[in-house]
Design an enzyme around this catalytic site. Sequence first.
Site, PDB file in Angstrom:
ATOM      1  N   GLU A 102       0.812  -1.228   0.000  1.00 31.70           N
ATOM      2  CA  GLU A 102       0.000   0.000   0.000  1.00 31.70           C
ATOM      3  C   GLU A 102       0.844   1.275   0.000  1.00 31.70           C
ATOM      4  O   GLU A 102       0.820   2.060   0.945  1.00 31.70           O
ATOM      5  CB  GLU A 102      -0.987  -0.022   1.167  1.00 31.70           C
ATOM      6  CG  GLU A 102      -2.007  -1.135   1.030  1.00 31.70           C
ATOM      7  CD  GLU A 102      -3.165  -1.050   2.025  1.00 31.70           C
ATOM      8  OE1 GLU A 102      -3.014  -0.415   3.073  1.00 31.70           O
ATOM      9  OE2 GLU A 102      -4.225  -1.638   1.737  1.00 31.70           O
TER      10      GLU A 102
ATOM     11  N   GLU B 106      -6.574  -8.386  -0.687  1.00 30.54           N
ATOM     12  CA  GLU B 106      -6.980  -8.378   0.714  1.00 30.54           C
ATOM     13  C   GLU B 106      -8.448  -8.002   0.826  1.00 30.54           C
ATOM     14  O   GLU B 106      -8.949  -7.169   0.076  1.00 30.54           O
ATOM     15  CB  GLU B 106      -6.212  -7.299   1.512  1.00 30.54           C
ATOM     16  CG  GLU B 106      -4.757  -7.527   1.718  1.00 30.54           C
ATOM     17  CD  GLU B 106      -4.139  -6.389   2.551  1.00 30.54           C
ATOM     18  OE1 GLU B 106      -4.843  -5.752   3.348  1.00 30.54           O
ATOM     19  OE2 GLU B 106      -2.939  -6.134   2.358  1.00 30.54           O
TER      20      GLU B 106
HETATM   21  C1  GLA Z   1      -4.230  -2.879   4.707  1.00 32.81           C
HETATM   22  C2  GLA Z   1      -2.855  -3.491   4.802  1.00 32.81           C
HETATM   23  C3  GLA Z   1      -2.771  -4.661   5.717  1.00 32.81           C
HETATM   24  C4  GLA Z   1      -3.618  -4.466   6.942  1.00 32.81           C
HETATM   25  C5  GLA Z   1      -5.020  -4.127   6.547  1.00 32.81           C
HETATM   26  C6  GLA Z   1      -5.959  -3.968   7.710  1.00 32.81           C
HETATM   27  O1  GLA Z   1      -4.947  -3.284   3.643  1.00 32.81           O
HETATM   28  O2  GLA Z   1      -2.294  -3.782   3.561  1.00 32.81           O
HETATM   29  O3  GLA Z   1      -1.423  -4.842   6.056  1.00 32.81           O
HETATM   30  O4  GLA Z   1      -3.076  -3.457   7.725  1.00 32.81           O
HETATM   31  O5  GLA Z   1      -5.021  -2.921   5.840  1.00 32.81           O
HETATM   32  O6  GLA Z   1      -7.239  -3.606   7.294  1.00 32.81           O
END
Ligand code: GLA
Length: 681
Positions: free
Chosen positions: A150, A310
């Site tokens: 991210e 995710e």
């Molecule tokens: C993001 C991150 C993860 C985690 C999630 C929690 O998407 O990439 O590492 O912290 O948020 O929601």
Amino acid sequence: MVSLEFPVVYFGGDYNPDQWPREIWHKDMELFKKAHVNILTLPVFSWALLQPAEDVYNFEWLDELLDMIHAQGIKVCLATATAAQPAWMSRKYPEILPVDFEGRKRKHSGRVNFCPNSPVFREFSGRLVRKMAERYKDHPALALWHVGNEYGTYCYCETCEKAFREWLKKRYGSIEELNRRWNMNFWGHTVYDWEDIVAPSGLSEVWRDGHLERTTFQPMVLDYKRFMSESSLACYKNEYDIIKGICPDIPVTTNLMGAFKPLDYFKWAEHMDIVSWDNYPGLKDSPGSIAFNHDLMRGLKGGQSFLLMEQTPNQTNWHPYNSLKRPGVMRLLSYQAMAHGADSVMYFQMRQSIGNCEKFHGALIEHAGHEHTRVFRECAQLGQELENLKGVIGARLKARAAILFDWENWWAVELSSGPTVQLSYVHQVKKYYEALFKRNITVDIIKPGDDLSPYALVIAPVLYMLKPGVAESLKDFVENGGTFLTTFMSGLVDENDRVTTLGYPGELKELLGIWVEEIDALEPGMCNSIRKTQAAEALSALTRERYACAMLCDVMEAQGAEVLAVYENDFYAGKPAVTRNAYGRGRAYYVGTDSEEDFIQELLEAICDECGIIPDFQVPQGVEITQRFKGDTCYTFVLNHLTEKVIVDLNNLTGKDLITGKTVAQRLELEPKGVAVLEEK
Ligand code: GLA
Ligand code: ZN
């Protein structure tokens, strides 16, 4: 050659064994098998363990894990671990730490807490990635590479400021050209030397007003955003190129975040083998707004499948109120991702951590530590179901409608001082998107300059910034029979936020057959209304005489266009608010005000009818249908977002439901939050 024809629908996600002792690893493996997990993403945040000191690397624990995972027949999405540098590195090389918007040098903390232009960071991250790639390039479990995590931090340090000057030199060539393009005679801001240029931050030309970012010098800030997006991209690319040099055949990605403002993902996607993204909707986000993000992510690489990297199996921890995903909702949202082009269903996180901010974030394996939980059961069931969906991998959606989306336009619209602070670009785009979504019309999200020939309808809400060549491509499209729709606040500025002096909407004037003379902003709570004209009678989908409008009202004249609706109040009562212009073999619509949603819904229905975009299925509101195609096979996803049972009329469709294995013909009964994926050969 990188192949994206994955052998399975990847199911699994972020696994943080570095937070647990070895005994737990073994237990996890058993649980993963029970849940039908086939991929694990790791070690996303393990740089500190992999490189505990400048000259010490420690990969043994990871070797052991990869072997252990492989022994279970599970694949690995290998993360480069560079999203959080080790503490010793921040201490020894403080230049790595970024300077924030307020001009404060950050201390070691958080994650993605590095200056994207730091040569030291690039050097260290590159070194780690090279070691990992060399070590694991032939590991049989290696299926994917996951670079960083991210990205998105903006930095305002001196290194960045200097690099910004170099970037500007390349972009503008001379200081005179920069002064011209930035319109620097305004407020006597002329610069004489590249050194006069400072990074636009809270110490200089920018300030924050609640959630708004305000500035007196838009072109400078716009360029800084371009530059920061490219700077983070260069960090990513540094790792990407190293990996490619060593493992050319393994697909490389990084996890994006949907409509995430700081990074121009269209530019990023050019350097990704496959797009992946993290879907964390709030409980109140509509199915359409989630679908929009999926379609945006699919659009980044021209419709190629993406990965759902995710999502949470249950609650998040970082919303103010972290409701549980109700039974069936996680499954439904997983299929929704696939319905829009995902070839995977992956989670954050596999095992719930015991400390720090994510301890109350959902996980496959919750604190209780066993499989006898609602969440585990729901995940395991889904994992099993997905084993029957391999055929869907790589199948594509087919859209005849497209919406133009542009990050630079987004930045420029929302940086503008006037006419209103209320204007949200994404909100406007979603209004049009949702209107199509509600009728189950597949939409591609494309960028200005993309080929428009596959589409019958192209919508460009708030196309404020017109880049070179875009007006021409839109004209060609309409000339050749396409239908185009745009709105207020379009065609106003160039790439440097300089207003056109051709009369609004600039280069689109002729195509739209209008001249916008003035733009009125209404205060919150104020409204106007628009009334259908005689010319709109043929648009039978417009069921009402009158619709409310607010926020912005263009005061305009038709110059060749037909007037479909006029304002009812104020000094511009009777003047055009919505128009349609015949141009070549096509038509160009203009909506000059922020109308209520019903109007957009009905207008788009009328327009779609006109251009032959007819939904294939008539289904109850709240039931979503999409189709993906591969060879001669069509996969129809039917999703019930409602909390009651529905009967869905499938017309003549007969297919095998890949979830139940049963053949379904013409009618389908779906449980609340129920799903079917029908395969039709
Ligand atoms: C993001 C991150 C993860 C985690 C999630 C929690 O998407 O990439 O590492 O912290 O948020 O929601
Ligand atoms: Zn910096």
